[in-house]
Structures are given as structure tokens and as C-alpha cells.
Design a protein around this motif. Sequence first.
Motif, short mmCIF file in Angstrom:
data_model
loop_
_atom_site.label_atom_id
_atom_site.label_comp_id
_atom_site.label_asym_id
_atom_site.label_seq_id
_atom_site.Cartn_x
_atom_site.Cartn_y
_atom_site.Cartn_z
N ASP C 146 55.14 51.20 37.19
CA ASP C 146 54.71 50.34 36.03
C ASP C 146 55.02 48.95 36.41
O ASP C 146 53.95 48.09 36.02
CB ASP C 146 55.21 50.69 34.80
CG ASP C 146 54.85 52.29 34.02
OD1 ASP C 146 54.15 52.76 35.11
OD2 ASP C 146 55.40 52.54 33.20
N PHE C 147 56.16 48.58 36.93
CA PHE C 147 56.37 47.24 36.97
C PHE C 147 55.78 46.76 38.29
O PHE C 147 55.25 45.47 38.20
CB PHE C 147 57.94 47.11 37.58
CG PHE C 147 58.87 46.83 36.25
CD1 PHE C 147 58.68 45.74 35.59
CD2 PHE C 147 59.65 48.11 35.72
CE1 PHE C 147 59.53 45.53 34.51
CE2 PHE C 147 60.33 47.92 34.63
CZ PHE C 147 60.25 46.56 33.88
N VAL C 148 55.46 47.65 39.25
CA VAL C 148 54.53 46.97 40.43
C VAL C 148 53.25 46.77 39.86
O VAL C 148 52.63 45.65 40.41
CB VAL C 148 54.50 48.06 41.62
CG1 VAL C 148 53.38 47.74 42.64
CG2 VAL C 148 55.88 48.43 41.85
N ILE C 149 52.67 47.66 38.94
CA ILE C 149 51.41 47.32 38.46
C ILE C 149 51.15 46.05 37.59
O ILE C 149 50.41 45.17 37.92
CB ILE C 149 50.92 48.54 37.53
CG1 ILE C 149 50.61 49.73 38.52
CG2 ILE C 149 49.79 48.04 36.76
CD1 ILE C 149 49.96 50.98 37.54
N LEU C 150 52.25 45.99 36.71
CA LEU C 150 52.25 44.66 36.12
C LEU C 150 52.24 43.50 37.18
O LEU C 150 51.25 42.60 36.95
CB LEU C 150 53.55 44.82 35.21
CG LEU C 150 53.60 43.48 34.25
CD1 LEU C 150 52.23 43.39 33.48
CD2 LEU C 150 54.76 43.88 33.35
N ALA C 151 53.11 43.45 37.93
CA ALA C 151 53.37 42.50 38.94
C ALA C 151 52.00 42.20 39.81
O ALA C 151 51.62 40.93 39.78
CB ALA C 151 54.33 42.88 40.08
N ILE C 152 51.40 43.31 40.29
CA ILE C 152 50.20 42.93 41.07
C ILE C 152 49.13 42.16 40.11
O ILE C 152 48.37 41.62 40.46
CB ILE C 152 49.77 44.41 41.75
CG1 ILE C 152 50.49 44.97 42.63
CG2 ILE C 152 48.38 44.20 42.55
CD1 ILE C 152 50.11 46.19 43.39
#
Lengths: 457, 242, 295
Positions: C146-152
Motif C-alpha cells: 500500500d505504501f509503495v503504491i501511494l509513493a509511486i
Amino acid sequence: MKYAPSFQRTNGFWPVVIALCIAAALPFFFTETHIRHILILIFVYAILASNWDLSLGYGGIVNFAHIAFFAIGLYTYGIAAKIIGLDPWLALLLAPVLAIAFAALLAIPVLRLEGIYVILVTIAAAQLLFQLVVSQGDFTGGTSGMVLIPRLEIVGYRLSSDGRIGYYYLSLLLVVFSTVFLYKLERSALGRAIKALRDNKYYAISRGVSEGRIRLLTLCASAIFPGLAGAFYGAYLRIASPDVFGLGFLTITLSILLLGGISTIWGPLIAAVVITAFAEILADYGASRSIIIAAMIIAVVVVYPGGLYAAMQEIWGLGTRLRTNVTAAWRRRFQASLRQEAMGVKDHLVETRHGPVSVCDTGNGDQTIIFVHGNSSCKEVFRRQFDEFAGQYRLVTFDLPGHGVSPNGNPDEDYAVEAYAEIIRNLVDSLDLKTPIVFGWSLGGYAALEYAARGTP
Amino acid sequence: MTPLLAVRNLTKSFGALVAVNDLSFDVMEGEILGIAGPNGSSKSTLFNLISRIPFGADRGEITFDGERIDGQSDHRIAKLGLIRTFQREAVFQSMSCVDNILVAIEQTSGARGRQAERMADEASELVGFPRNFHNLPAATLPVFYQKQLMMTTAVAQNPKLLLLDEPASSLVESEIGWVRETVSELNAMGMTIMLIEHVLPLLMSVSNRLLVMEQGNIIALGDPAEVTRNPAVVEAYLGQPA
Amino acid sequence: MTLETFAFLLASGLVLGGLYALMASGLAVVWTTLGVFNFAHGAMIALGAYIAWQVTQYTTGGAGFLLGAGVSVAIMFCLGFAMHYVLVKPFELHANLVLLAVITTLAAASIMENAILLSWGPRDKQIAPPFTGNIEFLGTAIGIHDFVILAIALAALLALALFLRRTTAGRALRAVAQNREAAELMGFNVSRLVAMTIGLSAATAALAGVFVGSLRFISPTVGTDPLMKSLIVVILGGVTRFTSPIYAAFIVGLAEAFSAYFLVLYWAPAVLFAMMIIVLLIKPEGLFGRRTRTL
Ligand SMILES: Nc1ncnc2c1ncn2[C@@H]1O[C@H](COP(=O)(O)OP(=O)(O)OP(=O)(O)O)[C@@H](O)[C@H]1O
Ligand SMILES: [Mg+2]
């Protein structure tokens, strides 16, 4: 003076009568319920799309909650007839009332917005309604919808009996009423105000049109028949499903409207037949069917943004031109003797700069008289003059292009006073008429004056 | 004479631009009040504010025929008999000419059918709009006839006060003659008229009084001949004398 | 409400917000440059997801995920570029452009959805999330993915913003959005710029599709719900500036997460649509907007 012929005297009368007769007779040729089902679907789409034309085409209000009127009719009928237990016919009549009420509510935000924001707010309103329907599962059956909605009966006779014949004629009746309603409305004072507001809003207001009132009436009027059609649909299929809120249904109805041509009333009716029939032909192709139909919609919109109705009128015009040309040729060929009897001389074609024209050339004398006939007339009107003057003068007359037995001209070049004068000069040259007296009657008079004005006495 | 229209402290700003600055004047019953002024001096904006089409004033009072109209809605004002035309010729382009006139009649007088058609004929007669154009699509008319049609629709509403915004712009000499005759004729019938015009000879010949505006202010108001001799007016039109 | 639930709702709201921001900015870019609402945006999201899924069938793991995303974005960019010439260009100057574009984009959506159905079938699929494992966040476990998605998503938005503001092509695009005729007179190839806008919009849709596909199951109609959500976001935010839909996206994301907890699940969307209508009534230019069209 306003020229407003009654419908019986317009070009559209006979096509409509014939279409109605065909529609009334169709169930006798198609007894399978499936085909009748398709025909009923066509009628429902025709009602939806042509009434949408009222707000979207004539009113210029891009109302994307139009299908919601249908949905409200559907659910009103379902809930009133099944859950409240109202008489189905009463429920049918209640449906448009609620649809109108929703239209009136919708008018509040629509009135305050313009352009693309109207599209968005109406989408939002329809979605809001959808969410409400889905969330009230106790009444509406939620996402799975309502089933076993009461059907319509006339003194115990089920409209679904005998291969749905009752529903077929009921839906046909709805289409007829809806079309008469739209036709009358468009020609009424209200219709004029609706169009005026769309054409030029501030000018319309300065002429006393109340923007709020007219917009409200437009939306309400466009809700009546979709509401009725929705209730009819519920009684006919006996189910009500929230699928009617989906983009698919909206897309088909909107393409019927746009392909038919907006601001035409008739266009959507024709397009409903064409598209539904086309979709039915492709029924076996599953997902590719939707692709083909969508591609076709794009193709038509790209090639012909005016829609099918405009295209049909163009083809109709072409057809008329072709027909008159053929009759003229036929008459030249086979009815020459009739004309010879009238004029005392045989006519023949003479080539001019504006195409060949049919000419009568008779009598003897040094002085020539050229007779030029008037609009929508022909050279034979001068037969009395030909009788009278044949002894004293050389007499020449001819059919203007597209008149009498002369072939049709090119509408851009040949139907003008200048062209007629040019034709007279060509005739004078080729028949060696020296300095003729030119006698013109009505339009022919203008041609004669133009001929004289060119310094060719 | 009683004023038909009384304007008091009318003010309108567009952002930082004060387009109409605290304007007060009266229009007498039965007169022709000419309005002149350089481009952008807010003549049209004044008409907008009075008719509330498309917008009303920020401040100020307008009394028309004894009734306050500054709080009323735009189409109500039109129905009271305060009718305007537009600087750019405007038509309902999808409709026939006679339908253009009929809309105006039906929405103001409530007349319908034959009666409305008769009134349309009368208005056309009065303005001189050719009756054999009635069934043509309005969009196909040349500019002059579109202007004539707009005037006909206005007259068809039987106005008490007619606001004409540059009826003679982009017309040739003989057509300007038509404007002069029509305006005088309507006035002779008892119609009060406010006339914005850049064609000064026309304005001078028909106006009872002349109002000259500059940058949202009235710089002169009075007898036309006197007003044109007013140094402030000369300066507004020709600039500071060198 | 405990701190844990609050943290959980906050995190899921933020992730939703990031997704919505990505989708809505794609819609908004087309809207501002062309004045056209692209109804195919939802279908583009679905198509992007399926293309990425196909790639992950050959290459698995984190590399597959990134490769899938890359391929999907590239293909969708080209598709969007081409779409301009078929769906919008032919009647660019027609008076009914908005309406005609509505119908062509709706038709395009139907084509894409049915093409997906034909090529991949109706069965739900899921793009395997490459990063498993959780991290601790205010007492609850939140997936790293989830964090990776938000970051990307945020990085992509930043890149888009930089592109529009700092590069020549981006500036030219903004010029077209502000005044098309003037841009034409300046000698810009407006058609190509507009096509590029739709391409960019399609690329963001693809990226959003990849993320949606790794968070939920994908089906041919997976784009419908995101389309409606982006619509709400765009309305709430307004399209005046590139950043305004982004704020709105986070508001909607958080509102959705929290209202789903406090209200009955079914009511959450109704609340959002009601909110949208109210905003349109009071402030049609959006919560963060002014009444002009610029990027
Ligand atoms: N809707 C508006 N928004 C902003 N400014 C406006 C608006 N309408 C008019 N203006 C400004 O107000 C001023 C007055 O304009 P207006 O059209 O009333 O002048 P005018 O006297 O009619 O000029 P002309 O003789 O050219 O017709 C101008 O500076 C114009 O730019
Ligand atoms: Mg002006």
C-alpha cells in the motif's frame, strides 16, 4: 403570415401513415414472441430517445439523468403494484407523476449551471438515485432487483397472452401518443420558447421568456413518456433491475438519439428501428457485437455528425431529382405527340451552356418572338399564342431547366435568372434568331429583363 | 411631464474597473433620449443594468413607470414593457422569422394562435420588415434584415420604453434612413425611446435630449445642439486641445 | 474508535486518495485542454490493468510488476494518442463537440470493455502484489505494498506536474488549454499536443489500473467505479489548477474510508454524490478552483 400546413398536407404525412399501418400489421406476420419482444424494445427505445430530444436537442439541456425518468417509472410501478398493492393501471399512471416530480427536483441544480457542469450534475443525480435504489433493498430488492411484478390485465385478459399481442399494441400506442405529444409541443408557443432559449438565451429573456419556468417545463415534459415507458417495461418484463442505471443502457439510447439526429423528433424513431434491428442481427456474436455496434456508432458520428435523418433527407432530395429527370426523359420519348398536338410543332432538345433544353420552333416571319414561361410552368402554356401568331412571326419557346420536359439542371448554377438569360442568348445564337422580341411571363419576365440588361436587344 | 424611468446612484464594477459610476438621470415620458460616448464608455453596460440582462447593478435604484425594478427578475422587467435590443444583431437562428416574432408576442402578451399572428403582421408593418420573409429561416437573413427582425420582435412586445443599442451600426446610408424613420414613427406613436448611437447625424436629428457618457460617467445631458458645443464633450471625442 | 482503527482508516483513506488523485488528474488534464469529458477513462483503467496482468504472467515477482506497469503505461500512451485522431479530431470544430465526444468516448469504452471480455474472459484476475509483509503504523499493520503504491502515485503526479510546468512540451500544452487559437497562431501543432494530452491521460489511467489490479480483483468493468469516483473528485476539486483535484482526491479517499466505517456501507457512495451535487450548486468551479481554465 405564418405558413403552417396541417400535418395531413406535409411531405411527412404519407410516410407516417404507411409506417403506422406496417407497425399495426406486423404482429400478424411475426407471431414468434421473440420477434415481438424485439419490436416492443424498439418502441421503448424510440420513446426514450425521442423524448430525450426534447431536453437535449430542442432545449439544449444535456440531461444525463434522462434514463433515470425511465428507472423511476419502472420502480414506481414495481413498488406501487407489488408492495403497496395498487391496481396496476393506477400504478402505471402514477409512474409519470413521480418522474415529473424528479424532473422538477433536477431542474434546481440544472438551472444554476451551464455546459459540461449540467452533464456532470445530472450524472451525479442519476447515480445518487441509483445508490438510493440499491441501498433500500427492502423495497427495491437491492442490487438483484424486483421480480414477479404484477402484470397488466384488461378485464381478466392478460396483455401477455397470445404471444404478447396486448403489450405490443400498448407499446405502439405509447409511441404514437408520445410522438403526437412531441410534434404538437414543438409547434406550440412553449416549443417556440424552448427553442428560443436554446438559440440565444439573453435575447430570449429580453423577449419575455422566463428561463427558470421554461427550463423546468422542458425537463418535466421530457419526463412524462419515459416515466410511462418505464412502468410499461416493468409490467411487461415483470422485473425491475438496477441495470437500467448503467452506462450501457444510456449509451444505446444516446446513440439512437445522436444517430437519428437531434432536434428532429423523427430521427430517433428511425434510428431506434435501425440500431435495435442491427443489434438483433448480430445477436449471435456476443461481445464482438457490442464492439461492432460501438465502432459503427463512432463511424456514423465521425462521417455524419448530423445524423441519419439529415442523411435521409439528402437521399430523399437526390431521389426526387432522379425521379423528375426520368419522368422528363420518358415524356420526351413517349408523349411527344401529345405536346405536338397542343403546340402544332414537334419539340427537340437544344444544347446550351446550362445543359440541354426542350425547344419548340415554328411559324414564319422575319421577326422572332421568344416566349419564356414562369416558375413551375412549362412552354405549353403558350399554345394559344402559338395558334394566334404562327402566321405573322417565327415563334420560339422552351422549357427552363428542371421544368416541362427539359432535364434537371445543377442546383448551384442553373436555377438563376442569369442562367436563364444565358440560355436565351445561346438559343438566339444556335437557332439564328437575329434580334428577337422576348416575351416573359412571371419568372420568365425577370429572365427577359436580364437578357435585355445584358445589352443583347 | 413625469419621468417614465428614474435612475439613481447606479453603480457597477468589473473587478477593479468601475464601469458605471454613481449614475443618476431621468427619462421623460414620450421623449427620445440619445446616448453618445466613445467606445467602452459603458453605454451598453448601462442598458444591461437597466434591463438586468445579463446582469444587474451592484448598487442603485431604478424606478420604471412608478415601480421599483432593480430587484425584479430579468424577464419580469421585459414583461413590464421595458424592452431592449442588442448591439450585435441577435436572432433565434433555428426558427423562421415569424416564429421569432411570435415568441416575443406569446411570452409578453399571452396572445396565441391567429391573434398572435395578426399582431406579428402589425409589428412587421410598423417596422417595415417584409412580410414575405416571414417563413424564411431567420439565420439566412442578411445583417440588415436581422437587425430589422430584432427591432420587429421588440416592437411586437408593445414596449413603453424601448432601449435601442446602436441600431444603425454597420448599415449603409439608405438603411440608416430606415432607422431614422422607424424611430421617429415609433416615438410619434407614444413610445419612449433611449437610443445609443455612434452615427451622430442620426442621433442629433431624432433625439429630444442627448446624454454623453465617458468612462461610466455622465459628462453632459441636455439639448443636443448645446451638448455638442460643450467643451468636455469635444474633449472626450477629440482629446485634449494641443 | 480506537487509535488502531483510526490509523487503519487513515492509511486506507490515504491509499485510496492517491489512487483517485492519479485517476482524476488524468481526467482533468483532458478536460482542461479539450473541454471534453472522457467517458472511456474507466475502460482505460481496466485495459491498463489487464495488459499489466498479461505481462506478469510471463515475468513474476517485483520485476514482473514493474515491467508490467511500464509496458502497460507505454501501450496505453500510444493508444490514447491514437484515440484523439479517431474520437475527437474529426469534429473538433463542430458546434456539438462536447456531446459528440461524449458518445464517441462512451462507444470507445464499450469497445475496450468488450475487447477485454473477448481476450481475457469474464473471470476475475489479480495482479500479484510484489511486496508482501506489513509495517507497523500507529499500532496497526499496514501492507508495504500500500505504501509503495501511494509513493509511486505521488511520484507520478509530481512527474506530471514537473512535465507540465518545466518542459517546453508541457508549457505548450498549458498554452493550448488557456487559449487554443492563440496557441495555433503561435505555430504549435495543436493536434499533436492534444493527442499527447490524451496519451498522458491514458498513461496515468494505466498506472492507476495496475494499482487497482494489485489491490482488488480485476474484471472487464473494473473501471466503472473508479470513473464515477474520479468524476466526484474532479467536481469537488475543480479543474482550475493541476493540484486542485489532488487535494479533493485525498478528501474523497478519506471520506470514503471513514464513512464506510461510520455509516452503513451502502450509504457511502450516496453521501459522496449528494456532496458533489451540493458543491456544484454552491461553487460550480470546485472547492479549490477559480473560474478560469488553466492547467
Ligand atoms: N461582462 C463584463 N466583464 C468585464 N468587463 C466588462 C463586461 N462588460 C463590459 N465590460 C467593460 O466595461 C466597459 C464598458 O463597456 P460597454 O460595452 O458598456 O461600452 P460601450 O460604451 O457600449 O462601447 P461601444 O461603443 O464599443 O459599444 C468596457 O471597458 C468593457 O471592457
Ligand atoms: Mg456598446
